[in-house]
Scaffold this motif. Sequence first.
Motif, PDB file in Angstrom:
ATOM      1  N   ASN A  63      -6.016   7.452   3.008  1.00  0.00           N
ATOM      2  CA  ASN A  63      -6.545   6.089   3.007  1.00  0.00           C
ATOM      3  C   ASN A  63      -5.416   5.101   3.218  1.00  0.00           C
ATOM      4  O   ASN A  63      -4.316   5.274   2.690  1.00  0.00           O
ATOM      5  CB  ASN A  63      -7.218   5.781   1.668  1.00  0.00           C
ATOM      6  CG  ASN A  63      -8.471   6.590   1.451  1.00  0.00           C
ATOM      7  OD1 ASN A  63      -9.263   6.804   2.365  1.00  0.00           O
ATOM      8  ND2 ASN A  63      -8.671   7.073   0.240  1.00  0.00           N
ATOM      9  N   TYR A  64      -5.703   4.066   3.980  1.00  0.00           N
ATOM     10  CA  TYR A  64      -4.756   2.977   4.207  1.00  0.00           C
ATOM     11  C   TYR A  64      -5.417   1.647   3.868  1.00  0.00           C
ATOM     12  O   TYR A  64      -6.618   1.464   4.081  1.00  0.00           O
ATOM     13  CB  TYR A  64      -4.314   2.922   5.674  1.00  0.00           C
ATOM     14  CG  TYR A  64      -3.451   4.068   6.135  1.00  0.00           C
ATOM     15  CD1 TYR A  64      -4.012   5.172   6.765  1.00  0.00           C
ATOM     16  CD2 TYR A  64      -2.069   4.027   5.970  1.00  0.00           C
ATOM     17  CE1 TYR A  64      -3.221   6.224   7.208  1.00  0.00           C
ATOM     18  CE2 TYR A  64      -1.270   5.068   6.418  1.00  0.00           C
ATOM     19  CZ  TYR A  64      -1.849   6.160   7.035  1.00  0.00           C
ATOM     20  OH  TYR A  64      -1.066   7.195   7.472  1.00  0.00           O
ATOM     21  N   ALA A  65      -4.601   0.717   3.404  1.00  0.00           N
ATOM     22  CA  ALA A  65      -5.086  -0.659   3.289  1.00  0.00           C
ATOM     23  C   ALA A  65      -5.338  -1.187   4.697  1.00  0.00           C
ATOM     24  O   ALA A  65      -4.606  -0.855   5.634  1.00  0.00           O
ATOM     25  CB  ALA A  65      -4.045  -1.524   2.581  1.00  0.00           C
ATOM     26  N   LEU A 103      -3.151  -0.953  -3.297  1.00  0.00           N
ATOM     27  CA  LEU A 103      -2.952   0.285  -2.561  1.00  0.00           C
ATOM     28  C   LEU A 103      -2.421  -0.022  -1.170  1.00  0.00           C
ATOM     29  O   LEU A 103      -2.916  -0.907  -0.483  1.00  0.00           O
ATOM     30  CB  LEU A 103      -4.268   1.043  -2.441  1.00  0.00           C
ATOM     31  CG  LEU A 103      -4.257   2.267  -1.548  1.00  0.00           C
ATOM     32  CD1 LEU A 103      -3.446   3.384  -2.171  1.00  0.00           C
ATOM     33  CD2 LEU A 103      -5.685   2.729  -1.259  1.00  0.00           C
ATOM     34  N   VAL A 104      -1.420   0.747  -0.763  1.00  0.00           N
ATOM     35  CA  VAL A 104      -0.923   0.687   0.608  1.00  0.00           C
ATOM     36  C   VAL A 104      -1.443   1.890   1.378  1.00  0.00           C
ATOM     37  O   VAL A 104      -2.085   1.764   2.419  1.00  0.00           O
ATOM     38  CB  VAL A 104       0.614   0.650   0.644  1.00  0.00           C
ATOM     39  CG1 VAL A 104       1.105   0.667   2.087  1.00  0.00           C
ATOM     40  CG2 VAL A 104       1.147  -0.565  -0.103  1.00  0.00           C
ATOM     41  N   ALA A 105      -1.153   3.072   0.878  1.00  0.00           N
ATOM     42  CA  ALA A 105      -1.591   4.299   1.538  1.00  0.00           C
ATOM     43  C   ALA A 105      -1.596   5.426   0.523  1.00  0.00           C
ATOM     44  O   ALA A 105      -0.747   5.465  -0.364  1.00  0.00           O
ATOM     45  CB  ALA A 105      -0.672   4.652   2.708  1.00  0.00           C
ATOM     46  N   LEU A 106      -2.547   6.321   0.686  1.00  0.00           N
ATOM     47  CA  LEU A 106      -2.700   7.421  -0.258  1.00  0.00           C
ATOM     48  C   LEU A 106      -3.153   8.652   0.497  1.00  0.00           C
ATOM     49  O   LEU A 106      -4.047   8.589   1.343  1.00  0.00           O
ATOM     50  CB  LEU A 106      -3.737   7.056  -1.314  1.00  0.00           C
ATOM     51  CG  LEU A 106      -3.904   8.001  -2.500  1.00  0.00           C
ATOM     52  CD1 LEU A 106      -2.677   7.930  -3.396  1.00  0.00           C
ATOM     53  CD2 LEU A 106      -5.159   7.650  -3.286  1.00  0.00           C
ATOM     54  N   GLY A 113      -2.534   1.193  11.443  1.00  0.00           N
ATOM     55  CA  GLY A 113      -1.940   1.104  12.763  1.00  0.00           C
ATOM     56  C   GLY A 113      -0.459   0.788  12.745  1.00  0.00           C
ATOM     57  O   GLY A 113       0.212   0.899  13.776  1.00  0.00           O
ATOM     58  N   ARG A 114       0.058   0.380  11.597  1.00  0.00           N
ATOM     59  CA  ARG A 114       1.486   0.048  11.486  1.00  0.00           C
ATOM     60  C   ARG A 114       2.234   1.002  10.557  1.00  0.00           C
ATOM     61  O   ARG A 114       3.398   1.318  10.793  1.00  0.00           O
ATOM     62  CB  ARG A 114       1.658  -1.384  10.985  1.00  0.00           C
ATOM     63  CG  ARG A 114       1.020  -2.430  11.852  1.00  0.00           C
ATOM     64  CD  ARG A 114       1.384  -3.846  11.382  1.00  0.00           C
ATOM     65  NE  ARG A 114       0.909  -4.132  10.034  1.00  0.00           N
ATOM     66  CZ  ARG A 114       1.698  -4.462   9.010  1.00  0.00           C
ATOM     67  NH1 ARG A 114       3.004  -4.534   9.182  1.00  0.00           N
ATOM     68  NH2 ARG A 114       1.176  -4.731   7.816  1.00  0.00           N
ATOM     69  N   TYR A 140       1.776   2.122  -3.522  1.00  0.00           N
ATOM     70  CA  TYR A 140       1.193   0.835  -3.845  1.00  0.00           C
ATOM     71  C   TYR A 140       2.288  -0.217  -3.691  1.00  0.00           C
ATOM     72  O   TYR A 140       3.472   0.110  -3.625  1.00  0.00           O
ATOM     73  CB  TYR A 140       0.673   0.825  -5.292  1.00  0.00           C
ATOM     74  CG  TYR A 140      -0.619   1.581  -5.490  1.00  0.00           C
ATOM     75  CD1 TYR A 140      -0.650   2.975  -5.434  1.00  0.00           C
ATOM     76  CD2 TYR A 140      -1.806   0.921  -5.750  1.00  0.00           C
ATOM     77  CE1 TYR A 140      -1.834   3.678  -5.621  1.00  0.00           C
ATOM     78  CE2 TYR A 140      -2.999   1.605  -5.946  1.00  0.00           C
ATOM     79  CZ  TYR A 140      -2.997   2.983  -5.884  1.00  0.00           C
ATOM     80  OH  TYR A 140      -4.172   3.676  -6.074  1.00  0.00           O
ATOM     81  N   ARG A 141       1.885  -1.468  -3.659  1.00  0.00           N
ATOM     82  CA  ARG A 141       2.876  -2.536  -3.624  1.00  0.00           C
ATOM     83  C   ARG A 141       2.399  -3.719  -4.463  1.00  0.00           C
ATOM     84  O   ARG A 141       1.206  -3.883  -4.699  1.00  0.00           O
ATOM     85  CB  ARG A 141       3.165  -2.982  -2.190  1.00  0.00           C
ATOM     86  CG  ARG A 141       2.002  -3.661  -1.478  1.00  0.00           C
ATOM     87  CD  ARG A 141       2.362  -3.905  -0.010  1.00  0.00           C
ATOM     88  NE  ARG A 141       1.272  -4.568   0.712  1.00  0.00           N
ATOM     89  CZ  ARG A 141       1.262  -4.763   2.023  1.00  0.00           C
ATOM     90  NH1 ARG A 141       2.284  -4.340   2.775  1.00  0.00           N
ATOM     91  NH2 ARG A 141       0.247  -5.380   2.594  1.00  0.00           N
TER      92      ARG A 141
END
Length: 120
Positions: free
Chosen positions: A58-60, A47-50, A65-66, A37-38
């Motif tokens: 899951n990605y925000a 959430l950023v990625a989980l 893609g980055r 998270y950030r």
Amino acid sequence: QVQLVESGGGLVQPGGSLGLSCAASGSIFSINAMGWYRQVPGKQRELVALTNIGAGTNYADSVKGRFTISRDNVRNTVYLQMNSLEPEDTAVYYCYAYIHTTPLDWGRCWGQGTQVTVSS
């Protein structure tokens, strides 16, 4: 007692890359989910990625893609590779894990946070 220890972070120029890692240690029976998270001052943690066992990754939308999340289940470690960084990615990044300490006890754990600054 479970600890999440983060490493990585720092200052990078726009368009650059940076990697974060987070290792979980302590009384761990199993880890269901690990991720990142950030948070920026004045805003909610997001959430950023989980990555979640049995439920995929899951990605925000803002990082798809980055950023790439990966996990080493043997070392109880999660990684975040961040490419094509933008100034809007500047934040404190927190490692997160949903951990079972026994088959019947579980809880959410957070790392101490690591600063990522994207600036020229």
